[in-house]
Motif scaffolding. Structure first.
Motif, short mmCIF file in Angstrom:
data_model
loop_
_atom_site.label_atom_id
_atom_site.label_comp_id
_atom_site.label_asym_id
_atom_site.label_seq_id
_atom_site.Cartn_x
_atom_site.Cartn_y
_atom_site.Cartn_z
N ILE A 41 -22.40 12.16 3.07
CA ILE A 41 -23.07 13.71 3.67
C ILE A 41 -23.51 13.13 5.03
O ILE A 41 -24.11 12.14 5.31
N TYR A 42 -22.97 13.91 6.14
CA TYR A 42 -23.32 13.95 7.51
C TYR A 42 -23.93 15.22 8.10
O TYR A 42 -23.81 16.39 7.66
N LYS A 43 -24.86 15.03 9.22
CA LYS A 43 -25.26 16.18 10.02
C LYS A 43 -24.21 16.03 11.24
O LYS A 43 -24.02 15.08 11.88
N VAL A 107 -24.08 20.83 7.95
CA VAL A 107 -24.22 19.71 6.97
C VAL A 107 -22.78 19.77 6.31
O VAL A 107 -22.28 20.41 5.80
N GLN A 109 -19.71 17.30 4.23
CA GLN A 109 -19.50 16.11 3.03
C GLN A 109 -18.08 15.65 3.38
O GLN A 109 -17.02 16.65 3.48
N THR A 124 -18.00 21.95 3.76
CA THR A 124 -19.43 22.30 3.97
C THR A 124 -20.28 22.62 2.61
O THR A 124 -21.33 22.72 2.65
N GLN A 200 -32.06 17.52 2.29
CA GLN A 200 -32.59 18.55 3.22
C GLN A 200 -33.63 18.29 4.06
O GLN A 200 -33.66 18.76 5.44
N CYS A 203 -32.38 16.10 6.98
CA CYS A 203 -31.61 17.10 7.98
C CYS A 203 -32.58 17.62 9.00
O CYS A 203 -32.04 17.80 10.09
N ILE A 212 -26.33 11.11 6.65
CA ILE A 212 -27.59 11.31 6.07
C ILE A 212 -27.63 10.94 4.69
O ILE A 212 -28.72 10.31 4.17
#
Length: 509
Positions: A41-43, A107, A109, A124, A200, A203, A212
């Motif tokens: 998972i990335y921002k 955010v 994935q 998303t 969260q 983030c 993340i």
């Protein structure tokens, strides 16, 4: 069926093999520094929005920008069945420009591993997998794995999860949850919700692009996803990982922790279980079957093509029955090979031609039955008008060949190289070109022995490959180090260089 999981852990890579009745069924390889990215998972920051493609490119901190397709702004429901009215925003009628804007931080994935010239494919809609459940914090519905076939059990599981899932979030029920109670789910659900809250919180304090949350390493994913009650042993050759897996098994499957074993045998656990040699065979182009028939597997950029041949299989007196038997056996082997090699995308199969529709359907049913053992979703589309069978297999990870093999630096992946004759003629052209621009009278010609043999085999009455030029000598030296397509022509500048070649070279003049 007796199932065993064998883990080979080293400082450079981790390899996991699934054995079914002591036969290699699945193999997973993860190398240090090249860990799987699917599930991370990335921002990210939206770099480009392309309305014409209904897609956007998002910078998530990798070498190539990730690809966000408009359809991936919706949850992927392909592996699960949901209720008639799942509660999530319907974005199908919206353009990508209405969903995301350039410069926006989102955010995401990873859905598909980056590969070749392509970046990662992202969504998303985040999913957080556990052993029995998958939490979907951005959508509000309950889905049940299609692999759970009992309709009464499916209904019960839906009702149980509807009653305990967090408000506003969704849950997918995995196969391992079959016949489990609400109490079995509560702890796992609580852990997944806490994980989402940590994601969260992170983030809010970091700027894009940034990782993340990373998916679990291969060994722990194996415990979560593959260490099921029908596995008799989980054997690991490394003490630290053995201790960690035992501790994890004690939490998520306490009744199975005694099945985790520490390997104390020889230097290679894969050799002792006969896996190493099977990995090499798993990548061969031609696969022989017990009945004497064989299949040819060609993996290309766009699709995988499989050709079925009778080979040494002669069957009985009835030709159509012989063809049917060979095709059914091939269908079973193809299902095994797709799973073992982890081939995904479009697959086209050229079975041996059959005259009756009844026989064709028998082959399709045999293929579907064999594919039902595969944890990765497949979809058999049936026979085309050209008599070929089409199917698709969902891409979850890189295929085995792309991890273990590389494109041949000589043929660039074509599978062919210049013949001895072609190389010899190319050499002749180079010699003529070089002589035209030089006053040298002696040359060293280095070639592969196969090319040398071809030159020697030429009919003396024909024009020679090594040209006859008055006053010019060629010293031919064979070199095993040279590839068949390679050769070198250099001027001999001194008597000392010439003396070194005496007895080693054939002289043409």
């Amino acid at each position: 069926m007796d199932k065993k999981i064998i883990a080979d852990v080293s400082p450079h890579e981790v390899r996991i093999a699934l054995l079914e009745d002591d036969k290699l069924a699945e193999i997973y390889v993860e190398r240090r520094g090249k860990e799987r990215l699917v599930g991370n998972i990335y921002k990210g920051r939206v770099e480009n929005v392309l309305p014409g493609m209904q897609a956007a490119f998002v910078d998530i901190g990798l070498d190539k920008n990730a690809f966000l397709y408009a359809g991936d702004i919706l949850a992927d429901t392909s592996d699960f069945e949901f209720g008639p009215n799942p509660e999530h925003p319907d974005l199908r009628s919206k353009s990508i420009g209405e969903a995301v804007q350039q410069g926006q931080e989102i955010v995401v994935q990873i859905l598909k591993q980056p590969g070749g010239a392509k970046g990662a494919r992202i969504t998303t809609h985040v999913t957080l997998p556990g052993r029995m459940l998958v939490l979907m914090p951005t959508v509000n519905h309950v889905g049940v794995s299609r692999r759970i076939k009992d309709e009464a059990e499916r209904t019960r599981l839906k009702e149980v999860l509807e009653g305990i899932k967090p408000e506003g979030m969704g849950v997918i029920v995995r196969t391992a949850a079959e016949y489990r109670s609400a109490e079995d789910f509560r702890d796992e659900l609580e852990l997944l919700v806490k994980l989402w809250k940590r994601i969260q919180a992170r983030c809010e304090v970091i700027r894009a692009p940034r990782l993340i949350h990373a998916e679990e390493p291969l060994v722990f994913r194996t415990v979560r996803d593959m260490f099921t009650p029908d596995v008799s042993e989980f054997v690991i050759n490394e003490r630290e990982y053995y201790d960690k897996v035992t501790a994890l098994a004690a939490i998520i499957a306490p009744n199975m922790k005694d099945r985790v074993k520490l390997y104390t045998g020889g230097a290679s656990i894969f050799d002792d279980y006969g896996i190493e040699s099977r990995i090499d065979k798993a990548l061969e182009k031609k696969v022989w079957m017990k009945n004497g028939a064989y299949i040819i597997i060609d993996e290309t950029e766009a699709l995988t093509v499989i050709d079925v041949n009778t080979g040494k299989f002669i069957g009985d007196n009835d030709l159509q029955e012989t063809i049917l038997e060979a095709n059914i056996e091939a269908a079973k082997e193809i299902a095994k090979q797709l799973r073992l090699r982890d081939i995904s995308g479009i697959v086209v199969i050229d079975f041996i031609d059959m005259e009756t529709e009844e026989n064709k359907q028998k082959v399709i049913k045999a293929l579907e039955a064999a594919l039902s053992k595969d944890r990765t979703k497949t979809n058999v589309l049936g026979f085309t008008n050209l008599g070929l069978v089409e199917l698709t297999r969902k891409k979850v990870r890189r295929k085995l060949s792309s991890i273990i093999k590389m494109t041949c630096p000589y043929c660039q992946g074509s599978g062919t190289v210049d013949s001895e004759e072609t190389t010899a003629l190319n050499l002749r052209r180079l010699i003529l070109k070089q002589i035209a621009h030089s006053d040298a009278k002696e040359y060293l010609v280095e070639i592969n022995p196969m090319v040398s043999k071809y030159i020697d085999s030429r009919d003396p009455s024909e024009a020679p490959i090594i040209p006859k030029i008055e006053g010019v000598k060629f010293y031919i030296v064979e070199s095993e180090a040279l590839h068949i397509s390679d050769y070198r022509v250099t001027e001999i500048a001194s008597a000392k260089e010439r003396e070194k070649l005496i007895g080693k070279a054939k002289v043409f003049y």
